[in-house]
Design a protein around this motif. Structure first.
Motif, short mmCIF file in Angstrom:
data_model
loop_
_atom_site.label_atom_id
_atom_site.label_comp_id
_atom_site.label_asym_id
_atom_site.label_seq_id
_atom_site.Cartn_x
_atom_site.Cartn_y
_atom_site.Cartn_z
N ASP A 275 41.22 39.88 56.56
CA ASP A 275 41.11 40.80 55.43
C ASP A 275 40.31 40.19 54.28
OD1 ASP A 275 42.87 42.95 56.47
OD2 ASP A 275 44.37 41.36 56.41
N ALA A 276 40.20 38.86 54.27
CA ALA A 276 39.43 38.18 53.22
C ALA A 276 39.12 36.76 53.67
CB ALA A 276 40.19 38.17 51.89
N VAL A 277 38.09 36.18 53.06
CA VAL A 277 37.70 34.79 53.31
C VAL A 277 37.66 34.07 51.97
CG1 VAL A 277 35.92 33.23 54.19
CG2 VAL A 277 36.34 35.42 55.34
N ILE A 278 38.24 32.87 51.94
CA ILE A 278 38.20 32.00 50.75
C ILE A 278 37.45 30.73 51.14
CG2 ILE A 278 39.53 30.80 48.98
CD1 ILE A 278 41.91 32.64 49.78
N SER A 279 36.59 30.26 50.27
CA SER A 279 35.84 29.04 50.57
C SER A 279 35.68 28.19 49.32
CB SER A 279 34.45 29.41 51.12
OG SER A 279 33.62 28.25 51.25
N ASP A 280 35.64 26.86 49.50
CA ASP A 280 35.24 26.02 48.38
C ASP A 280 33.72 26.08 48.29
OD1 ASP A 280 34.76 24.65 50.72
OD2 ASP A 280 35.55 22.73 50.03
N ASP B 5 28.33 40.87 58.78
CA ASP B 5 29.51 41.51 58.20
C ASP B 5 29.25 41.78 56.73
OD1 ASP B 5 31.95 42.23 57.12
OD2 ASP B 5 33.07 40.56 57.98
N ALA B 6 29.12 43.05 56.39
CA ALA B 6 28.80 43.42 55.01
C ALA B 6 30.02 43.79 54.18
CB ALA B 6 27.82 44.59 55.00
N THR B 7 31.20 43.79 54.80
CA THR B 7 32.35 44.35 54.10
C THR B 7 33.49 43.39 53.80
OG1 THR B 7 33.33 45.06 56.20
CG2 THR B 7 31.90 46.64 55.07
N THR B 8 33.71 42.38 54.65
CA THR B 8 34.85 41.49 54.41
C THR B 8 34.67 40.73 53.10
OG1 THR B 8 35.19 41.17 56.79
CG2 THR B 8 36.20 39.55 55.31
N PRO B 9 35.63 40.82 52.18
CA PRO B 9 35.51 40.12 50.90
C PRO B 9 35.48 38.60 51.10
CG PRO B 9 37.20 41.82 50.78
CD PRO B 9 36.83 41.67 52.23
N VAL B 10 34.58 37.93 50.38
CA VAL B 10 34.48 36.48 50.44
C VAL B 10 34.56 35.95 49.00
CG1 VAL B 10 33.15 34.49 51.22
CG2 VAL B 10 32.97 36.67 52.45
N THR C 50 36.30 31.69 41.31
CA THR C 50 37.29 31.30 40.31
C THR C 50 37.76 29.88 40.56
OG1 THR C 50 39.43 31.88 39.33
CG2 THR C 50 39.20 32.21 41.69
N GLN C 51 38.26 29.25 39.51
CA GLN C 51 38.93 27.97 39.65
C GLN C 51 40.41 28.09 39.29
OE1 GLN C 51 37.42 24.99 36.95
NE2 GLN C 51 37.46 26.36 35.18
N SER C 52 40.85 29.32 39.03
CA SER C 52 42.23 29.58 38.61
C SER C 52 43.07 30.08 39.78
CB SER C 52 42.24 30.63 37.48
OG SER C 52 43.52 31.22 37.35
N PRO C 53 44.19 29.43 40.10
CA PRO C 53 45.05 29.92 41.19
C PRO C 53 45.55 31.34 40.96
CG PRO C 53 45.67 27.70 40.56
CD PRO C 53 44.68 28.17 39.53
N ASP D 186 44.95 37.32 42.00
CA ASP D 186 44.58 38.63 41.45
C ASP D 186 43.43 39.22 42.25
OD1 ASP D 186 44.83 40.71 39.49
OD2 ASP D 186 43.02 39.96 38.54
N LEU D 187 42.43 38.41 42.60
CA LEU D 187 41.31 38.88 43.41
C LEU D 187 41.78 39.35 44.78
CD1 LEU D 187 38.67 36.10 42.57
CD2 LEU D 187 38.55 38.51 41.88
N LEU D 188 42.67 38.58 45.39
CA LEU D 188 43.21 38.96 46.70
C LEU D 188 44.03 40.24 46.60
CD1 LEU D 188 44.31 35.45 48.05
CD2 LEU D 188 42.38 36.81 48.84
#
Length: 218
Positions: free
Chosen positions: A138-143, A168-173, A197-200, A205-207
């Motif tokens: 549903d989402a991807v998080i990366s450093d 993939d043009a739709t999955t939020p990263v 963001t650098q804020s947990p 909130d983004l997720l």
């Protein structure tokens, strides 16, 4: 007789505190050694951290949450019509970071509210996880910067976004990193990333805008 009963109760009430004090006194050298050397670790989510590492992450996250809650409380007093919650549910997240222990506390938080977190330590490993997934993420998080096969890549997060967007043009990263990552907000947007963001608390909130967390979904 009444005085004797009260005396027995008083002595009984003192028994456990005295016993606890005796135990602490006997173990004091060992406790001091553990604290001094931070010699033991605890498991948090999928990762093992020293007590000091875990404490640092708890302090950072709770401080951020307290600050964000204060801001949101002030904003909620001014908001007349809250926006409707997202209709989808956030079930699975791919988290790409060459040092997963940096995010152990946030990973454990996501797991606690029902989100499955799959961890990858490089761009290639993350892309393989996306290709081989039996269920979509549903989402991807990366450093932003991380160690890759050819050495340290300060733009690894941007590379990952661009490679994902090829198919993939739709999955939020989202990029989750330090001040160096947030300074590249425009580049993240240009690569068609969905936020940095650098804020947990801001990450959550983004997720939360992607989908409702399973434990709160109805």
């Amino acid at each position: 007789m009444k005085d004797a009963t009260e005396l027995i109760r008083a002595l009984t009430g003192l028994a456990w505190p005295l016993f606890a004090a005796w135990v602490v006194w006997k173990l004091l050298p060992e406790i001091r050694g553990i604290v001094r050397h931070r010699a033991f670790s605890i498991k948090v989510g999928n990762n093992e951290l020293t007590v000091q590492e875990f404490t640092n992450q708890v302090v950072e996250t709770t401080a951020e949450l307290q600050q964000q809650l204060t801001v949101r409380t002030d904003q909620s007093r001014l908001r007349q019509e809250p926006s409707p919650p997202p209709q989808r549910v956030l079930h699975r997240v791919l988290w790409v970071d060459d040092n997963p222990s940096n995010n152990a506390y946030q990973t454990a938080q996501l797991q606690a509210i029902g989100v499955e977190v799959v961890q990858a330590e490089s761009t290639d490993e993350g892309l393989r996880a996306l290709r081989r997934a039996s269920r979509p993420f549903d989402a991807v998080i990366s450093d932003m910067g991380r160690a890759e096969a050819g050495g340290f890549d300060p733009e690894a997060g941007l590379t990952l976004i661009r490679k994902i967007r090829e198919t993939d043009a739709t999955t939020p990263v989202f990029i989750y990193g330090g001040s160096g990552a947030t300074a590249r907000r425009e580049q993240v947007a240009a690569a068609r990333g969905n936020g940095v963001t650098q804020s947990p608390s801001e990450l959550f909130d983004l997720l939360g805008r992607v989908g409702r967390f399973p434990r709160t979904a109805t």
